[in-house]
Design a protein around this motif. Sequence first.
Motif, PDB file in Angstrom:
ATOM      1  N   PHE A  43      33.793  -5.369   8.372  1.00 39.20           N
ATOM      2  CA  PHE A  43      33.280  -6.733   8.252  1.00 39.20           C
ATOM      3  C   PHE A  43      32.387  -6.840   7.026  1.00 39.20           C
ATOM      4  O   PHE A  43      31.831  -5.843   6.541  1.00 39.20           O
ATOM      5  N   GLU A  44      32.253  -8.053   6.545  1.00 43.26           N
ATOM      6  CA  GLU A  44      31.347  -8.357   5.437  1.00 43.26           C
ATOM      7  C   GLU A  44      30.034  -8.844   6.021  1.00 43.26           C
ATOM      8  O   GLU A  44      29.997  -9.842   6.746  1.00 43.26           O
ATOM      9  N   SER A  45      28.968  -8.143   5.736  1.00 45.74           N
ATOM     10  CA  SER A  45      27.657  -8.448   6.298  1.00 45.74           C
ATOM     11  C   SER A  45      27.033  -9.661   5.617  1.00 45.74           C
ATOM     12  O   SER A  45      26.916  -9.713   4.397  1.00 45.74           O
ATOM     13  N   LYS A  46      26.637 -10.653   6.431  1.00 50.17           N
ATOM     14  CA  LYS A  46      25.960 -11.851   5.951  1.00 50.17           C
ATOM     15  C   LYS A  46      24.662 -11.996   6.745  1.00 50.17           C
ATOM     16  O   LYS A  46      24.627 -12.631   7.794  1.00 50.17           O
ATOM     17  N   LYS A  47      23.595 -11.390   6.237  1.00 48.96           N
ATOM     18  CA  LYS A  47      22.342 -11.398   6.978  1.00 48.96           C
ATOM     19  C   LYS A  47      21.620 -12.737   6.816  1.00 48.96           C
ATOM     20  O   LYS A  47      21.491 -13.264   5.708  1.00 48.96           O
ATOM     21  N   ILE A  48      21.152 -13.263   7.939  1.00 46.46           N
ATOM     22  CA  ILE A  48      20.421 -14.520   7.983  1.00 46.46           C
ATOM     23  C   ILE A  48      19.028 -14.222   8.520  1.00 46.46           C
ATOM     24  O   ILE A  48      18.885 -13.763   9.660  1.00 46.46           O
ATOM     25  N   ASN A  49      18.002 -14.462   7.720  1.00 40.91           N
ATOM     26  CA  ASN A  49      16.632 -14.172   8.143  1.00 40.91           C
ATOM     27  C   ASN A  49      16.085 -15.341   8.964  1.00 40.91           C
ATOM     28  O   ASN A  49      15.737 -16.392   8.414  1.00 40.91           O
ATOM     29  N   LEU A  50      16.025 -15.144  10.270  1.00 47.60           N
ATOM     30  CA  LEU A  50      15.575 -16.215  11.158  1.00 47.60           C
ATOM     31  C   LEU A  50      14.115 -16.576  10.935  1.00 47.60           C
ATOM     32  O   LEU A  50      13.744 -17.747  10.955  1.00 47.60           O
ATOM     33  N   LEU A  51      13.269 -15.559  10.739  1.00 48.38           N
ATOM     34  CA  LEU A  51      11.839 -15.814  10.593  1.00 48.38           C
ATOM     35  C   LEU A  51      11.508 -16.550   9.294  1.00 48.38           C
ATOM     36  O   LEU A  51      10.457 -17.190   9.191  1.00 48.38           O
ATOM     37  N   LYS A  52      12.408 -16.489   8.331  1.00 45.74           N
ATOM     38  CA  LYS A  52      12.230 -17.249   7.096  1.00 45.74           C
ATOM     39  C   LYS A  52      12.940 -18.597   7.152  1.00 45.74           C
ATOM     40  O   LYS A  52      12.925 -19.349   6.174  1.00 45.74           O
ATOM     41  N   GLY A  53      13.590 -18.871   8.290  1.00 42.91           N
ATOM     42  CA  GLY A  53      14.237 -20.167   8.471  1.00 42.91           C
ATOM     43  C   GLY A  53      15.535 -20.348   7.722  1.00 42.91           C
ATOM     44  O   GLY A  53      15.967 -21.487   7.491  1.00 42.91           O
ATOM     45  N   GLU A  54      16.182 -19.239   7.351  1.00 40.17           N
ATOM     46  CA  GLU A  54      17.421 -19.356   6.582  1.00 40.17           C
ATOM     47  C   GLU A  54      18.547 -20.026   7.371  1.00 40.17           C
ATOM     48  O   GLU A  54      19.480 -20.570   6.773  1.00 40.17           O
ATOM     49  N   HIS A  55      18.454 -20.014   8.683  1.00 39.80           N
ATOM     50  CA  HIS A  55      19.482 -20.653   9.513  1.00 39.80           C
ATOM     51  C   HIS A  55      19.379 -22.171   9.498  1.00 39.80           C
ATOM     52  O   HIS A  55      20.270 -22.860   9.995  1.00 39.80           O
ATOM     53  N   PHE A  56      18.291 -22.702   8.935  1.00 39.34           N
ATOM     54  CA  PHE A  56      18.109 -24.146   8.863  1.00 39.34           C
ATOM     55  C   PHE A  56      18.602 -24.746   7.543  1.00 39.34           C
ATOM     56  O   PHE A  56      18.458 -25.940   7.317  1.00 39.34           O
ATOM     57  N   SER A  57      19.192 -23.930   6.705  1.00 37.54           N
ATOM     58  CA  SER A  57      19.672 -24.428   5.422  1.00 37.54           C
ATOM     59  C   SER A  57      20.912 -25.316   5.618  1.00 37.54           C
ATOM     60  O   SER A  57      21.656 -25.180   6.594  1.00 37.54           O
ATOM     61  N   GLU A  58      21.119 -26.227   4.674  1.00 39.51           N
ATOM     62  CA  GLU A  58      22.296 -27.106   4.729  1.00 39.51           C
ATOM     63  C   GLU A  58      23.577 -26.296   4.622  1.00 39.51           C
ATOM     64  O   GLU A  58      24.582 -26.613   5.263  1.00 39.51           O
TER      65      GLU A  58
END
Length: 231
Positions: free
Chosen positions: A28-43
């Motif tokens: 798999f291709e790793s796509k890390k999303i930093n929750l504590l930095k709020g990256e999941h809230f990006s458009e």
Amino acid sequence: MSLKFYYDIFSQPSRAVLLLLKLNKIPFESKKINLLKGEHFSEEYAKINPFQKVPVIVHGDFALFESVAILRYLCREFEVADHWYPKDSKAQAKVDEYVEWQHIEIRANLVNYFRTKFLLPVVTGRPADGKKVIVYEKKVTDILNKLEETWLTERQYLGGDKVSIADLLGACELEQLRMAGYNPRDNRPKVSAWLNKLKEELNPHYEEVHSLVSHIAEKHKGVPPSSPDKL
């Protein structure tokens, strides 16, 4: 077809999916999303998952969110040992039995406790609501006692006599508690034996995906730091 995996090992469901991928050597291709930095809230991320949560997989042109759906899909689409999600109807139903119970019992109660006692103080810099912590901790204790007294009474694993996706989901939820200073193993010999068995059988990947949990648990001893940067 390439498989992209969006996740954060701070997330219990992300760790469960990551464990299945690693244990079965699924590329798999790793796509890390930093929750504590709020990256999941990006458009940009909202276009991948409109609910803006992790984990998510994108398999070719097929996107899927919700960890249980992802785990089942991976077991169908890739070369995965049958015990993870059995094809036999009755064996599969026993795995599903725990998975369905976990959503409203284990996950709901443990998330409320962890969020109130540890996560919100880290994100907001404000002390935890002590009264709510007491209420949620009692619920956590009660539900883990049910796990000890019911699910692990006649079974080696949560879904039967072989390790399955039920164990990955269950263990990742319980390990999360250690960051908040709550040890799910205490005074629960069956839970402790089950977690130790999983750790032994699934290492080195079990410890690898829980490295952040162990680091935070050891460093902070359940006392939330004043900001995410201090984790």
